[in-house]
Write an enzyme that holds these catalytic residues in place. Structure first.
Site: not given
Ligand code: ADP
Ligand code: MG
Ligand code: MG
Length: 877
Positions: A852, A765, A561, A455, A23, A832, A93, A767-768, A617, A104, A102, A337
């Protein structure tokens, strides 16, 4: 030199948003462009950080700097802060780097007290206006700074209106408003136990501190978590000279967008209210007029405004969302904005701006928030069913999309029902920031009051949730759990449908149909594909998911899977037999039953993907997940297995694990029961051979993925079983076919020894999900119970399962990728886990050079766009 904590608007510019907040930076930029901006100054985001560092205090130096700039503002305005003769009133402000609508609260008309207001009334010769400003100030200040709560004051206003027999706030006269101001202060004293602060300096510091404090209120924290904003940023505070839209009928206030934020149509779109101030338009106290009507009422101000709109859009090269006030026919700009917009509008605007030659394709790609696409990927109403249905009402089409669900009346109900898996539509008089949680889980939002910029409308558009607003015909009876519309009574829990594109409301459930990627969406995705380096695959276990993902642009399956395939009622008996087998022969007999089923599954997947890559897998979860728990199932299985019930129960008991997540699962199953891996290999290769024979034009190369490897020798062992079986099957078929064996990297030890692992693995791969769980040392299924406390205490800001922990888990990914490539330069590297479709995580995976990402079908377009944005922002050498 000491740090500068306060900047006059004339000292800043649009590029300083980190320091001045969005702002403040834009107010400075508009000032620089010579636009009519009421002048003021910005207390920087660094001052906010300093406030917290100083134990929630504004240091003396910063206070002095604020007063110095206030003196400067007095000079510019020719008025004096706190002066009785010629008082300077200001607004205070908030303004963070990223806009948080909305979240603050702003305080207007600061600097008034009992004495100042009197001379202000005389000086303006407009006592009604003066006392209106004063009562607003007390109300806002009490609410925002002193946390007294709005409700009490609104009640007092309502009582006053009733007493006077009027409906609108504009119908109250000066004396009424003066009396209200007195009552407000009385209320304040009753609630707080001390007098309302009358010293303008005290008011000012109180307000600035309240803005800093509001950075840390629960709503702001929730919004930040939803939108990826770190708490360390802090908010700036803008102190700005007031202009008044409430002096009478030659004044007003409004908001406008340079293009339609719901559809993207290139046409000025906005609303304004005569004789009003601040949030009146948005809060829906009266029904606003359209911006076109301003043309008739005040043509000069309108022309000037249109001219400014055009300049601003050209300058920022994006659709602008602006606030303005007209004081006695004179126009003032209060904010601009880049406007929030629906996904549909975002695509329309991006494509139009490219066609208008205003931006490049790359800029268009960067302009659309990937997460927003979600709204377009979800079902629309079935056209025939929609045509057949008769609306029971129509209101403003505030945020497009189709919603169908059960009626709830509060945010709490919405959350409660949604947790039970119910689809809900939230029906409210009007929404407020407290409702944000409930709005988030709802299919759609219907409000009785409020316009297109209310809102509810703004927040719903931001969330991509369908919203129909301002349906004044609704008679609400929340307490008794129903509302009435067009002679119908609709109860809590009844189905309704909302069409956010037309504003229609239906008193019934209307079936929906899936979305497709065409038109502007297709155009943008084609640009995204042109600029991205990362491949995008999908996690799919069924042909249906695989087809959907392929429609959404998935280039292959990154994770299939296999365990889900065994849960069907006709399959689980054979699976259970296999698990409780005591001898290899028994196990092989059970596996022989599973083989044709599994082969059939894989054939269907290969068919669905039409020759694209498919990574399968092998069996991963702990075996006990498949075992019966109900007595009758146990009895049936025992009979089938020729065992006594006791013996079977003993086997089941023996499979119990204290910590199954780290137990007998993943490749450990194949190490103990190599027959399982052999069966799965046979199923994969036979399926590939069969489908390849049917479609000679495809080039199928099966990818077999061994899960949960932590040690090169266990991978080598399982790979041995796979290769032996695969070669045998191919020899039987008399066919040559390339196949690949790779592994998941999901145990920290595998990441640490990735150079070794890569000697056997042709691909990794990440596996996170498991890698995160094992790196943090907490289980995904249990973390929900305590992560809340971690967010509250700001130990973690994000759910590490939803967004990659780049510092820790990311370091393992980066390291393993480098080690893997060292051993095998052409190694394929994929992801993955859940985070494969999360934009900020995708950017990280791009940076560390993965091949990928793979994500759920509905996230495929999101990942494609995120990958393109990552590539445009961080070009690979
Ligand atoms: P938000 O970020 O919630 O929009 P703002 O700070 O923009 O909060 O302000 C709330 C309302 O008060 C807006 O309608 C704005 O135009 C109005 N407003 C803010 N400052 C002034 C001012 N100096 N004079 C007149 N109106 C103002
Ligand atoms: Mg604003
Ligand atoms: Mg895993």
């Amino acid at each position: 030199m000491s740090k500068k904590f306060v900047y006059m608007f004339s000292e800043g510019n649009g590029s300083m948003r980190e320091l001045l907040g969005g702002k403040g930076a834009n107010l400075a930029e508009m000032t620089r462009l010579g636009m009519p901006v009421p002048q003021g100054f910005t207390v920087t985001t660094e001052a906010c950080t300093q406030y917290y560092a100083d134990g929630k205090k504004i240091s003396d130096e910063i206070q002095a700097e604020i007063y110095k700039n206030m003196a400067e503002l007095e000079k510019i305005s020719g008025k004096k802060f706190g002066d009785k003769e010629n008082p300077l009133l200001v607004s205070v402000r908030s303004g963070a780097r990223a806009s948080m609508p909305g979240m603050m609260d702003t305080i207007l008309n600061l600097g008034l007290n009992d004495e100042v207001v009197e001379s202000f009334a005389k000086k303006t010769n407009n006592p009604r206006f003066a006392y209106d400003s004063y009562r607003r100030f007390i109300q806002m200040y009490s609410d925002v700074v002193m946390e007294v709560g709005k409700g009490y004051f609104e009640k007092l206003i309502d009582e006053m209106k009733e007493k006077k027999g009027v409906k609108l706030d504009t119908e109250l006269d000066a004396d009424d408003l003066k009396e209200l101001a007195r009552l407000f202060k009385e209320e304040f004293k009753a609630k707080k136990g001390f007098d309302f602060p009358s010293d303008p300096k005290e008011q000012l510091m109180g307000a600035i501190m309240a803005v800093f404090r509001s950075w840390d209120n629960p709503r702001a924290i929730y919004y930040r978590r939803m939108n990826d904003i770190p708490s360390s940023w802090g908010t700036a505070v803008n102190v700005q000279m007031m202009v008044f839209g409430n002096t009478g009928d030659t004044s007003g206030t409004g908001v406008a967008f340079t293009r339609n934020p719901a559809t993207g149509e290139k046409k000025l779109f906005g609303e304004f209210l005569m004789n009003a101030q601040g949030e009146d338009v948005v809060a829906g106290v009266r029904t606003p007029q359209t911006i076109d009507q301003l043309k008739e009422i005040m043509p000069e101000a309108y022309e000037q405004f249109v001219d400014i709109c055009g300049k601003l859009e050209k300058h920022y090269r994006d659709m602008q969302d602006m606030e303005f006030t007209i004081e006695d026919k004179k126009l003032y700009m209060l904010q601009t904005r880049n406007g929030k917009r629906t996904a549909t509008a975002a695509l329309q605007i991006a494509c139009d701006l490219v066609d208008e030659g205003m931006i490049s394709e790359q800029e268009a790609v960067l302009m659309v928030d990937p997460k927003q696409l979600d709204a377009l990927l979800h079902p629309q109403f079935d056209a025939a069913a929609l045509k057949a249905a008769k609306p029971i009402g129509t209101a403003l089409p505030a945020s497009p999309g189709a919603a169908c669900g059960r009626v709830v009346f509060t945010a709490e109900e919405a959350v409660e029902m949604a947790e039970k898996g119910e689809k809900v539509v939230l029906v409210r008089l009007e929404t407020s920031p407290e409702d944000i949680h409930g709005m988030d889980v709802s299919e759609g939002i219907l409000t009785v009051r409020g316009g297109m910029t209310s809102h509810a409308a703004v927040v719903a558009r931001g969330m991509g949730t369908c919203c129909v607003s301002g349906c004044g015909e609704i008679k609400m009876n929340e307490e008794e759990g129903y509302f009435e519309l067009a002679g119908r009574t609709i109860k809590r829990g009844d189905y309704i449908s909302l069409d956010g594109t037309t504003g229609n409301i239906y008193g019934e459930a209307i079936p929906t149909v899936p979305a497709s990627i065409t038109g502007n969406f297709g155009r943008l995705m084609a640009w995204a594909d042109k600029y991205r380096d990362l491949g995008v695959r999908t996690n799919a276990d069924t042909p249906r998911d695989a087809k959907k993902a392929a429609e959404f642009g998935a280039e292959g399956i990154g994770l299939c899977r296999t365990e889900h395939m065994f849960f069907d009622a006709d399959r689980i008996p054979a699976m259970r037999e296999m698990i409780v087998s005591e001898t290899v022969e028994q196990r092989e007999k059970a596996l022989a039953k599973l083989l044709p089923m599994q082969r059939g599954d894989f054939e269907a997947l290969y068919e669905a993907m039409e020759g694209k890559a498919v990574t399968i897998r092998f069996l991963d979860p702990p075996l006990h997940e498949f075992l019966p728990t109900a007595e009758e199932d146990i009895v049936a299985l025992a009979k089938e297995m020729n065992m006594t019930v006791e013996a079977l129960k003993a086997v089941i008991a023996s499979l119990h694990e204290f910590n199954p997540m780290m137990g007998h699962r993943g490749c450990r199953l194949a190490v103990t029961y190599p027959e399982i891996a052999a069966m799965q290999t046979r199923a994969v290769i036979e399926a590939a051979v069969n489908v390849q024979k049917k479609h000679p034009e495809w080039n199928i190369e099966p990818e077999i993925m061994i899960p949960l490897v932590g040690e090169i020798k266990e991978l080598a062992y399982v790979k041995g079983v796979v290769v032996e079986t695969a070669d045998k099957v191919l020899a039987e078929a008399g066919i040559t076919m390339k196949y690949h064996v790779g592994t998941m990297i999901e145990i920290p030890r595998a990441a640490l020894t990735a150079d070794e692992i890569a000697t056997e693995a042709e691909f990794f791969s990440f596996g996170t999900n498991d890698l995160t769980q094992m790196t943090f040392g907490f289980s995904r299924d249990d973390a929900g119970k305590f992560l809340g406390a971690y967010y509250d205490k700001k130990i973690y800001e994000q759910d590490p399962f939803a967004r990659l922990d780049q510092k820790g888990v990311g370091k393992l990914v980066d390291m393993a990728a480098q080690l893997g490539r060292k051993t095998r330069p052409d190694i394929h590297l994929g992801v993955c886990g859940e985070v494969g479709g999360d934009p900020s995580s995708v950017e990280f995976f791009h940076k560390v050079g993965l091949t990928y990402v793979s994500c759920s079908p509905y996230r495929v377009p999101i990942a494609r766009l995120a990958a393109a944005q990552a590539a445009i922002k961080n070009p690979r050498k």
